[in-house]
Design a protein around this motif. Structure first.
Motif, PDB file in Angstrom:
ATOM      1  N   THR A 103       3.930   1.417   8.436  1.00 67.35           N
ATOM      2  CA  THR A 103       4.452   2.692   8.947  1.00 67.35           C
ATOM      3  C   THR A 103       4.746   3.614   7.767  1.00 67.35           C
ATOM      4  O   THR A 103       4.400   3.309   6.617  1.00 67.35           O
ATOM      5  CB  THR A 103       5.705   2.505   9.830  1.00 67.35           C
ATOM      6  N   ALA A 104       5.418   4.686   8.004  1.00 63.62           N
ATOM      7  CA  ALA A 104       5.651   5.671   6.948  1.00 63.62           C
ATOM      8  C   ALA A 104       6.667   5.200   5.919  1.00 63.62           C
ATOM      9  O   ALA A 104       6.777   5.765   4.830  1.00 63.62           O
ATOM     10  CB  ALA A 104       6.102   6.981   7.577  1.00 63.62           C
ATOM     11  N   THR A 105       7.414   4.144   6.262  1.00 65.86           N
ATOM     12  CA  THR A 105       8.444   3.649   5.338  1.00 65.86           C
ATOM     13  C   THR A 105       7.813   3.115   4.065  1.00 65.86           C
ATOM     14  O   THR A 105       8.313   3.316   2.960  1.00 65.86           O
ATOM     15  CB  THR A 105       9.282   2.549   6.007  1.00 65.86           C
ATOM     16  N   GLY A 106       6.690   2.410   4.230  1.00 64.77           N
ATOM     17  CA  GLY A 106       5.999   1.853   3.076  1.00 64.77           C
ATOM     18  C   GLY A 106       6.657   0.603   2.524  1.00 64.77           C
ATOM     19  O   GLY A 106       7.667   0.118   3.061  1.00 64.77           O
ATOM     20  N   GLN A 107       6.079   0.075   1.469  1.00 63.69           N
ATOM     21  CA  GLN A 107       6.584  -1.161   0.868  1.00 63.69           C
ATOM     22  C   GLN A 107       6.458  -1.078  -0.654  1.00 63.69           C
ATOM     23  O   GLN A 107       5.367  -0.878  -1.195  1.00 63.69           O
ATOM     24  CB  GLN A 107       5.789  -2.369   1.395  1.00 63.69           C
ATOM     25  N   ASP A 108       7.580  -1.235  -1.353  1.00 62.63           N
ATOM     26  CA  ASP A 108       7.539  -1.280  -2.818  1.00 62.63           C
ATOM     27  C   ASP A 108       6.797  -2.550  -3.243  1.00 62.63           C
ATOM     28  O   ASP A 108       7.018  -3.632  -2.673  1.00 62.63           O
ATOM     29  CB  ASP A 108       8.946  -1.302  -3.403  1.00 62.63           C
ATOM     30  N   PHE A 109       5.953  -2.429  -4.251  1.00 63.23           N
ATOM     31  CA  PHE A 109       5.226  -3.627  -4.678  1.00 63.23           C
ATOM     32  C   PHE A 109       5.113  -3.778  -6.188  1.00 63.23           C
ATOM     33  O   PHE A 109       4.645  -4.798  -6.685  1.00 63.23           O
ATOM     34  CB  PHE A 109       3.807  -3.621  -4.078  1.00 63.23           C
ATOM     35  N   PHE A 110       5.565  -2.792  -6.937  1.00 63.62           N
ATOM     36  CA  PHE A 110       5.373  -2.895  -8.381  1.00 63.62           C
ATOM     37  C   PHE A 110       6.409  -2.046  -9.110  1.00 63.62           C
ATOM     38  O   PHE A 110       6.604  -0.875  -8.774  1.00 63.62           O
ATOM     39  CB  PHE A 110       3.966  -2.419  -8.739  1.00 63.62           C
ATOM     40  N   VAL A 111       7.069  -2.643 -10.093  1.00 62.22           N
ATOM     41  CA  VAL A 111       8.059  -1.922 -10.903  1.00 62.22           C
ATOM     42  C   VAL A 111       7.650  -2.013 -12.362  1.00 62.22           C
ATOM     43  O   VAL A 111       7.352  -3.100 -12.880  1.00 62.22           O
ATOM     44  CB  VAL A 111       9.473  -2.505 -10.722  1.00 62.22           C
ATOM     45  N   LEU A 112       7.631  -0.879 -13.031  1.00 60.97           N
ATOM     46  CA  LEU A 112       7.221  -0.834 -14.428  1.00 60.97           C
ATOM     47  C   LEU A 112       8.129   0.155 -15.147  1.00 60.97           C
ATOM     48  O   LEU A 112       8.001   1.375 -14.996  1.00 60.97           O
ATOM     49  CB  LEU A 112       5.768  -0.385 -14.530  1.00 60.97           C
ATOM     50  N   GLY A 113       9.108  -0.373 -15.907  1.00 55.10           N
ATOM     51  CA  GLY A 113      10.082   0.493 -16.560  1.00 55.10           C
ATOM     52  C   GLY A 113      10.871   1.262 -15.505  1.00 55.10           C
ATOM     53  O   GLY A 113      11.345   0.687 -14.520  1.00 55.10           O
ATOM     54  N   PRO A 114      10.979   2.570 -15.644  1.00 55.20           N
ATOM     55  CA  PRO A 114      11.739   3.357 -14.675  1.00 55.20           C
ATOM     56  C   PRO A 114      10.910   3.744 -13.443  1.00 55.20           C
ATOM     57  O   PRO A 114      11.410   4.431 -12.559  1.00 55.20           O
ATOM     58  CB  PRO A 114      12.120   4.610 -15.474  1.00 55.20           C
ATOM     59  N   PHE A 115       9.651   3.286 -13.390  1.00 58.45           N
ATOM     60  CA  PHE A 115       8.760   3.686 -12.309  1.00 58.45           C
ATOM     61  C   PHE A 115       8.578   2.583 -11.265  1.00 58.45           C
ATOM     62  O   PHE A 115       8.501   1.396 -11.601  1.00 58.45           O
ATOM     63  CB  PHE A 115       7.391   4.062 -12.875  1.00 58.45           C
ATOM     64  N   THR A 116       8.526   2.985 -10.008  1.00 60.53           N
ATOM     65  CA  THR A 116       8.296   2.052  -8.898  1.00 60.53           C
ATOM     66  C   THR A 116       7.124   2.553  -8.070  1.00 60.53           C
ATOM     67  O   THR A 116       7.070   3.733  -7.699  1.00 60.53           O
ATOM     68  CB  THR A 116       9.537   1.942  -7.996  1.00 60.53           C
ATOM     69  N   LEU A 117       6.184   1.642  -7.793  1.00 61.57           N
ATOM     70  CA  LEU A 117       5.032   1.982  -6.965  1.00 61.57           C
ATOM     71  C   LEU A 117       5.238   1.455  -5.557  1.00 61.57           C
ATOM     72  O   LEU A 117       5.750   0.340  -5.360  1.00 61.57           O
ATOM     73  CB  LEU A 117       3.747   1.403  -7.550  1.00 61.57           C
ATOM     74  N   LYS A 118       4.838   2.234  -4.598  1.00 63.35           N
ATOM     75  CA  LYS A 118       4.976   1.892  -3.188  1.00 63.35           C
ATOM     76  C   LYS A 118       3.629   2.077  -2.495  1.00 63.35           C
ATOM     77  O   LYS A 118       2.894   3.022  -2.796  1.00 63.35           O
ATOM     78  CB  LYS A 118       6.015   2.802  -2.522  1.00 63.35           C
ATOM     79  N   VAL A 119       3.315   1.158  -1.556  1.00 61.42           N
ATOM     80  CA  VAL A 119       2.111   1.312  -0.756  1.00 61.42           C
ATOM     81  C   VAL A 119       2.515   1.669   0.681  1.00 61.42           C
ATOM     82  O   VAL A 119       3.437   1.071   1.243  1.00 61.42           O
ATOM     83  CB  VAL A 119       1.242   0.037  -0.766  1.00 61.42           C
ATOM     84  N   ILE A 120       1.840   2.647   1.255  1.00 64.61           N
ATOM     85  CA  ILE A 120       2.025   3.011   2.660  1.00 64.61           C
ATOM     86  C   ILE A 120       0.691   2.758   3.359  1.00 64.61           C
ATOM     87  O   ILE A 120      -0.325   3.373   3.011  1.00 64.61           O
ATOM     88  CB  ILE A 120       2.444   4.491   2.817  1.00 64.61           C
ATOM     89  N   CYS A 121       0.692   1.833   4.284  1.00 68.25           N
ATOM     90  CA  CYS A 121      -0.519   1.463   5.005  1.00 68.25           C
ATOM     91  C   CYS A 121      -0.356   1.843   6.481  1.00 68.25           C
ATOM     92  O   CYS A 121       0.584   1.398   7.153  1.00 68.25           O
ATOM     93  CB  CYS A 121      -0.761  -0.038   4.878  1.00 68.25           C
TER      94      CYS A 121
END
Length: 221
Positions: A103-121
């Motif tokens: 859904t639009a909430t998405g899911q965090d999957f990767f943290v690198l330093g101060p950055f966080t990546l999220k996937v929305i499927c």
């Protein structure tokens, strides 16, 4: 065969014995000479010869010179190895994930330093499947991607990569980092940087119908 026609006289015998004794005495005397004095004389003479020949002497093949060259080469090799290690990418991070509809909430999957990546499927969202990778960073981070962000707000998600099917749910789709980090990057206020890498996305790949895939690598500096 006889050495003497006549038996040698006692005087001759005495003379021969004296001669032999004299020679033996000289040999003993020579062997017991002052070795230190001999060495001094030999060293003095050798020094004269070396000084005389010094202008034309070469140590190119001397043992010590060869050792010095070897040591230099070893030292250079060590520095070369260290330089190579210093140039090695130290903070290269890989990731690979496959997720169902988030859904639009998405899911965090990767943290690198101060950055966080999220996937929305999104699967079968009004007949369309789509995948999106978003990134958020610290306050005043700056991002160069599909849309540049010169002053990011902390906690806010910004689009990194996105792709969708062409109006048919269940359709296979893959996108190779059209707006990933091939030449783009993110800079944080504390100096942290996502400098290079690649982020690829796919939908319904490899028999995983109804799922989104994200994989790639990123490097921080």
């Amino acid at each position: 065969m006889r050495l003497f026609r006549h038996r040698p006289s006692p005087a001759l015998i005495v003379a021969i014995v004296a001669l032999v004794a004299g020679l033996a005495g000289n040999a003993v005397a020579a062997s017991s000479s002052d070795n230190k004095q001999d060495k001094k004389i030999a060293n003095k003479e050798a020094t004269k010869v070396v000084k005389k020949l010094a202008p034309g002497l070469s140590v190119k093949f001397a043992t010590t010179a060869g050792t010095a060259v070897s040591a230099t080469n070893a030292d250079l090799a060590s520095h070369a190895t260290n330089a190579s290690s210093a140039d090695t990418i130290k903070n290269l991070k890989r990731f690979s994930i496959s997720v169902p509809d988030t859904t639009a909430t998405g899911q965090d999957f990767f943290v690198l330093g101060p950055f966080t990546l999220k996937v929305i499927c999104r699967i079968n969202n009004a007949g369309v499947d789509s995948v999106e990778v978003k990134v958020r960073g610290s306050a005043h981070s700056a991002m160069d991607a599909s849309t540049e962000q010169a002053d990011m707000v902390a906690g806010t998600d910004y689009t990194w990569v996105s792709q969708q099917t062409n109006g048919t749910t269940g359709e296979l789709n893959i996108e190779g980092s059209s707006s990933g980090t091939q030449s783009e990057g993110i800079y944080a206020a504390d100096g942290s940087v996502i400098a290079t890498g690649q982020t690829d996305v796919g939908i319904n790949l490899g028999g995983h119908v109804g799922q989104c895939q994200v994989w790639g690598f990123l490097q921080t500096m």
